[in-house]
Motif scaffolding. Structure first.
Motif, mmCIF file in Angstrom:
data_model
loop_
_atom_site.group_PDB
_atom_site.id
_atom_site.type_symbol
_atom_site.label_atom_id
_atom_site.label_comp_id
_atom_site.label_asym_id
_atom_site.label_seq_id
_atom_site.Cartn_x
_atom_site.Cartn_y
_atom_site.Cartn_z
ATOM 1 N N CYS A 94 0.874 -1.173 0.000
ATOM 2 C CA CYS A 94 0.000 0.000 0.000
ATOM 3 C C CYS A 94 0.915 1.229 0.000
ATOM 4 N N GLU B 97 1.929 3.017 2.258
ATOM 5 C CA GLU B 97 2.865 3.034 3.395
ATOM 6 C C GLU B 97 4.146 2.269 3.056
ATOM 7 N N HIS C 67 0.231 -6.308 1.953
ATOM 8 C CA HIS C 67 -1.125 -6.714 2.336
ATOM 9 C C HIS C 67 -1.524 -7.963 1.557
ATOM 10 N N CYS D 140 -1.635 -1.732 9.884
ATOM 11 C CA CYS D 140 -0.963 -0.805 8.971
ATOM 12 C C CYS D 140 -1.643 0.554 9.078
ATOM 13 N N CYS E 93 -2.402 2.554 6.946
ATOM 14 C CA CYS E 93 -3.329 2.825 5.834
ATOM 15 C C CYS E 93 -4.744 2.374 6.164
HETATM 16 ZN ZN LIG Z 1 -1.176 -0.533 4.399
#
Ligand SMILES: [Zn+2]
Length: 397
Positions: free
Chosen positions: A225, A227, A232, A285, A287
């Motif tokens: 993602c 980040e 993921h 995370c 995100c």
């Molecule tokens: Zn993430």
């Protein structure tokens, strides 16, 4: 697919290979109702898939459709035949490319190979599904590819990281500046991406690089993602980390083999062993995407050595060494005394640093971090420069 149980039942009824595997393990489809029951199904490794395909061409009894319902058939090294079943974005890479910012309006140069192996078509399908315009550039032809990059106003790159770097370096050699090239995003796989290269590509060329993890047999398994802290897990797969010997699932944080179940009814690969070494983390995370993440692919499981009943991998030794700025090289040697495993850490200190309590500190930290009681041996400068990180010196004869 409404539930794991229904998926398993359909696979059992329609894929002879799945039925055989269940029967040989004494399992019925009704035994597998939840993800935690999946661990009872024997892992299928690539060599077994190849063998099953040889004895039952072309798909070894895993395909649940007539062959003429497939969109394409690919040939991976082995050879292994990989089917592309019905539907758009069959390998699910769209989600990974979306997370990296690829969207309608992008003009994407796809430099994965388009013939025999699936990579080129996998990403071509996913990109077109997202509404991107794809240039099927394939492998090689560096100068022509630089010309394409500039003349067609390419905004996105898909391929291996080393070729992206080659293209951008070549563009500089040919006198092009950042204004001549619109490329701003790249999605890479199939090669290790170093953080140094990622930072360089962003700083010197203005290209943000994202990566993902998957295989020719499985398609998309996990992806970064914004980040960019681990991968993921993709929708449409179940990922376990297992002990490569017993096939049992391991807890979050422990390294083991990445084993993937693809919830694809046309080609139900249940618990496919990738041979890749990974670990999962439960740490959320920033995100906001739910679920665990793969913390990266750490190597191949075959590089691991079992010591006192626990696997030890080369990357653990290099990670361990990184905790000590005063250590230049480190090597783990597994030997046996009185039929018992002994782990010795050979430590080469940086020239000139005081080493008074180094051995004792290494030993303490090894117990804590590596979870092994070990001996520590300080060695003279130059001893370990070209040595392997992990050596199995046990005699099995
Ligand atoms: Zn993430």
């Amino acid at each position: 697919m409404s539930s794991l149980h229904e998926f398993i039942r359909a696979a059992y009824e329609q894929a002879p290979a799945i039925r055989e595997k269940f029967l040989s393990a004494g399992l019925q489809p009704s035994d597998i109702r939840t993800v935690s029951d999946l661990g009872r199904v024997p892992v299928t490794r690539k060599d077994e898939l190849a063998k099953r395909q040889r004895s039952n061409l072309p798909f070894g009894g895993f395909l649940t459709l007539p062959v003429d319902r497939l969109q394409r058939i690919f040939i991976s090294p082995g050879p292994i035949y990989d089917p592309q079943g019905p539907g758009a974005d069959y390998w699910r890479w769209g989600q990974a490319l979306t997370a990296a910012g690829f969207t309608r309006g992008d003009i994407v140069q796809n430099t994965f190979s388009y013939h025999l192996t699936p990579a080129g078509m996998m990403f071509d399908d996913a990109l077109r599904h997202l509404g991107c315009t794809v240039i099927p550039a394939g492998v090689g032809n560096t100068e022509l590819q630089v010309q394409i990059l500039r003349e067609l106003g390419v905004t996105g790159y898909v391929g291996v990281p080393s070729f992206l770097y080659t293209l951008l370096q070549k563009s500089r050699e040919l006198g092009l500046s950042r204004q001549d090239i619109r490329l701003c995003k790249a999605w890479v796989a199939a090669e290790k991406l170093s953080e140094d290269l990622r930072a360089l590509l962003a700083r010197d060329f203005g290209v943000e690089v994202y990566q993902g993890y998957g295989t020719a047999d499985l398609g998309c398994v996990a992806f970064e993602c914004p980040e960019r802290r681990g991968f993921h897990l993709a929708d449409g797969v179940i990922v376990e980390i297992v002990d490569p010997e017993s096939g049992r699932s391991l807890a979050a944080g422990q390294p083991g083999e990445v084993v993937v179940t693809v919830l694809e009814p046309s080609y139900p690969l249940l618990r496919f062993g990738t041979g890749d070494l990974g670990a999962l983390t439960d740490v959320p995370c920033p995100c906001g995407r739910p679920g665990p993440r793969l913390t990266g692919i750490l190597g191949r499981t075959m590089d691991g050595v079992k010591v006192k009943g626990l696997f030890l991998y080369p990357h653990q030794i290099s990670d361990f060494q990184a905790r000590f700025p005063e250590i230049k090289h480190c090597q783990a040697v597994v030997s046996q005394e009185d039929f018992r495993d002994v782990l010795t850490l050979r430590v080469e200190p940086v020239l000139g640093v005081p080493v008074d309590d180094l051995a004792a500190r290494v030993q303490r930290e090894a117990k804590e971090v590596l979870r092994f009681t070990c001996r520590v041996e300080l060695v003279p400068p130059g001893t370990l420069a070209n040595e392997k990180l992990l050596i199995d010196a046990r005699n099995w004869d």
